[in-house]
Design a protein around this motif. Structure first.
Motif, mmCIF file in Angstrom:
data_model
loop_
_atom_site.group_PDB
_atom_site.id
_atom_site.type_symbol
_atom_site.label_atom_id
_atom_site.label_comp_id
_atom_site.label_asym_id
_atom_site.label_seq_id
_atom_site.Cartn_x
_atom_site.Cartn_y
_atom_site.Cartn_z
ATOM 1 N N VAL A 286 -4.656 5.471 6.091
ATOM 2 C CA VAL A 286 -3.671 5.231 5.041
ATOM 3 C C VAL A 286 -2.387 5.979 5.382
ATOM 4 O O VAL A 286 -2.420 7.143 5.777
ATOM 5 N N ASN A 287 -1.253 5.302 5.214
ATOM 6 C CA ASN A 287 0.049 5.901 5.462
ATOM 7 C C ASN A 287 0.727 6.145 4.115
ATOM 8 O O ASN A 287 1.311 5.221 3.545
ATOM 9 N N HIS B 237 3.367 7.906 3.468
ATOM 10 C CA HIS B 237 4.819 8.023 3.608
ATOM 11 C C HIS B 237 5.281 6.997 4.633
ATOM 12 O O HIS B 237 4.632 6.771 5.626
ATOM 13 N N LYS C 194 6.934 3.250 6.064
ATOM 14 C CA LYS C 194 7.115 1.813 5.907
ATOM 15 C C LYS C 194 5.776 1.120 5.669
ATOM 16 O O LYS C 194 4.807 1.354 6.382
ATOM 17 N N PHE C 195 5.760 0.253 4.680
ATOM 18 C CA PHE C 195 4.580 -0.541 4.381
ATOM 19 C C PHE C 195 4.933 -2.007 4.576
ATOM 20 O O PHE C 195 5.878 -2.497 3.964
ATOM 21 N N GLU C 196 4.181 -2.667 5.427
ATOM 22 C CA GLU C 196 4.399 -4.085 5.644
ATOM 23 C C GLU C 196 3.329 -4.855 4.891
ATOM 24 O O GLU C 196 2.142 -4.611 5.069
ATOM 25 N N LEU C 197 3.764 -5.762 4.051
ATOM 26 C CA LEU C 197 2.857 -6.543 3.240
ATOM 27 C C LEU C 197 3.000 -8.011 3.613
ATOM 28 O O LEU C 197 4.074 -8.587 3.486
#
Length: 90
Positions: free
Chosen positions: A72-73, A75, A77-80
């Motif tokens: 799990v990141n 902090h 960038k999250f790419e969805l």
């Protein structure tokens, strides 16, 4: 696990408003439960696909813990991609 998920302000609820405190704690529980659910599905898939069910001892089962968070990141960038499935059978 709670300090990992709730990293804001050193994991402390700093508000004196009861409604805000309750909302923060409920959101924390929802995130933790969601993480445990997804991790459980992933662990079940790995164990089943690799034929480990028959090889596990009681100690191995006790060592399984769905509260892992190395993947799990929290902090950044999250790419969805809503068109991509995680491949987890429900």
């Amino acid at each position: 696990m709670n300090h990992f998920i709730f990293f804001r302000k050193s994991g402390e609820v700093s508000s004196n408003h009861l409604e805000k405190q309750e909302l923060l704690v409920l959101a924390l529980h929802l995130l933790q439960n969601s993480l445990v659910y997804v991790n459980t599905l992933m662990i079940q898939r790995v164990v089943t696909e690799n034929g480990l069910m028959d090889r596990f001892s009681k100690d191995d089962y006790r060592a399984l813990n769905p509260l892992i968070h190395a993947h799990v990141n929290p902090h950044g960038k999250f790419e969805l991609d809503m068109d991509k499935n995680l491949g987890l059978a429900i």
